[in-house]
Design a protein around this motif. Sequence first.
Motif, short mmCIF file in Angstrom:
data_model
loop_
_atom_site.label_atom_id
_atom_site.label_comp_id
_atom_site.label_asym_id
_atom_site.label_seq_id
_atom_site.Cartn_x
_atom_site.Cartn_y
_atom_site.Cartn_z
N SER A 149 50.73 -1.10 75.71
CA SER A 149 50.65 0.13 75.10
C SER A 149 51.10 1.31 75.53
O SER A 149 50.46 1.73 76.67
CB SER A 149 49.41 0.02 74.27
N PRO A 150 52.13 2.17 75.23
CA PRO A 150 52.38 3.38 75.92
C PRO A 150 51.35 4.36 75.56
O PRO A 150 51.01 4.97 76.69
CB PRO A 150 53.72 3.85 74.93
N GLU A 151 50.69 4.23 74.46
CA GLU A 151 49.54 5.22 74.40
C GLU A 151 48.46 4.92 75.52
O GLU A 151 47.83 5.94 76.30
CB GLU A 151 48.87 5.30 73.05
N GLN A 152 47.92 3.61 75.46
CA GLN A 152 47.06 3.28 76.44
C GLN A 152 47.61 3.85 78.11
O GLN A 152 46.88 4.11 79.01
CB GLN A 152 46.69 1.88 76.49
N ARG A 178 51.99 -3.94 88.54
CA ARG A 178 51.31 -4.89 87.42
C ARG A 178 52.13 -4.42 85.94
O ARG A 178 52.27 -5.42 85.30
CB ARG A 178 49.98 -4.74 87.15
N ILE A 179 52.23 -3.16 85.67
CA ILE A 179 52.83 -2.72 84.45
C ILE A 179 54.21 -3.28 84.35
O ILE A 179 54.79 -3.90 83.37
CB ILE A 179 52.70 -1.17 83.93
N ALA A 180 54.93 -3.30 85.39
CA ALA A 180 56.47 -3.60 85.67
C ALA A 180 56.48 -5.22 85.35
O ALA A 180 57.33 -5.77 84.62
CB ALA A 180 57.19 -3.20 87.09
N VAL A 234 45.58 6.02 80.76
CA VAL A 234 45.26 5.59 82.16
C VAL A 234 45.88 6.77 82.88
O VAL A 234 45.09 6.96 83.90
CB VAL A 234 45.75 4.10 82.37
N LEU A 235 47.00 7.06 83.00
CA LEU A 235 47.61 7.94 83.90
C LEU A 235 47.09 9.37 83.64
O LEU A 235 46.95 10.04 84.84
CB LEU A 235 49.11 8.12 83.49
N LEU A 282 46.62 -2.78 78.00
CA LEU A 282 47.23 -3.95 77.27
C LEU A 282 46.70 -3.54 75.75
O LEU A 282 45.13 -3.51 75.73
CB LEU A 282 46.87 -5.19 77.55
N VAL A 283 47.25 -3.59 74.69
CA VAL A 283 46.64 -3.81 73.34
C VAL A 283 47.34 -5.17 72.63
O VAL A 283 48.41 -5.51 72.39
CB VAL A 283 47.00 -2.73 72.46
#
Lengths: 128, 189
Positions: free
Chosen positions: A25-28, A54-56, A32-33, A19-20
């Motif tokens: 955030s797609p970059e974050q 959690r992301i979903a 992470v992946l 999270l930003v």
Amino acid sequence: MAADKQTKLLAKQLFKLSLVNGVVSPEQVTGVLGWVEKYAHRRPVALLKAYHHRIALELAKSRAEVEHAGPISDATLKQIEAAMTKRYARPVTATARPNAKLLAGLRVRVGSDIYESSVASQLATLSV
Amino acid sequence: MLTLLLATVESAPAAESGPIAGLKQTFEHFGVEPKLILFQLISFLILFGVLYKFGIKPTVATMEERNAKIAAGLKHAEETQARLAAAQSESAAIIKAAQLDAQKAIDEARKAAKEFGDKQQAEAITRAADLLTKAQQSIELEHKKMLNEARSEIARLVVKTTEQVLAKKLSDADRASYNEAATKELSAL
């Protein structure tokens, strides 16, 4: 395979890193992946499933699915976006999806919350 | 006899004058001797004494004894009769008491039977009333359930028909107008 307590805790920490300013955030997420891929966890599948869940959920809270019967204008979608952004105090994006079963009206789904004002729902109320 | 005695007196010589002399002569004429009379009297007394001692006295004693026995028997019979009467009275009293007890027991049994019957009847009436009440409640519930089911079915049919009609009759303009109203409603939440 169900995630154990340590895996859930790690997924929660990874989610917070994604999270930003309260927004995913797609970059974050990419970072992470990459970290998960680089440093293999003893239960990687369970960890990725918990993280994805959690992301979903978080993305669903930022997305308003607007079901409608009949034509709907962009202005209407914008108006709904503004209302939901104000309600949830976060940027909410509205997407339209036709649903003829509503007969007329709208059904807005944000995460697990549903707001509906349609002819079908009013008729259903009458039939109970 | 008297005529003969008078004739003898008249015909006897009057050796001595007076009635005693005449009576004496008469006794002599018939052979009555004072000595013989005396001996006969003594013999009679002896015979009487013997008879009295060996005949009359034992007989009298036996009779007195029998009289005493008879009296004792009569007394015993009277006592027996009195005891019998007392026993009869006692038995009559006992029978009367037993009859009273039996009557009392019968009355109590009748009373208990009547109370039991009344109680059973009251319980039966109560049970019948309860059953009737439950049956009425069940009927009412069944009636309400049937009405609700009918109402729900009718509403479902009405809604389904309305949906079908609206799906055919609503134009895009109507839907757009409704959508705008719905948007305003949802935005105001």
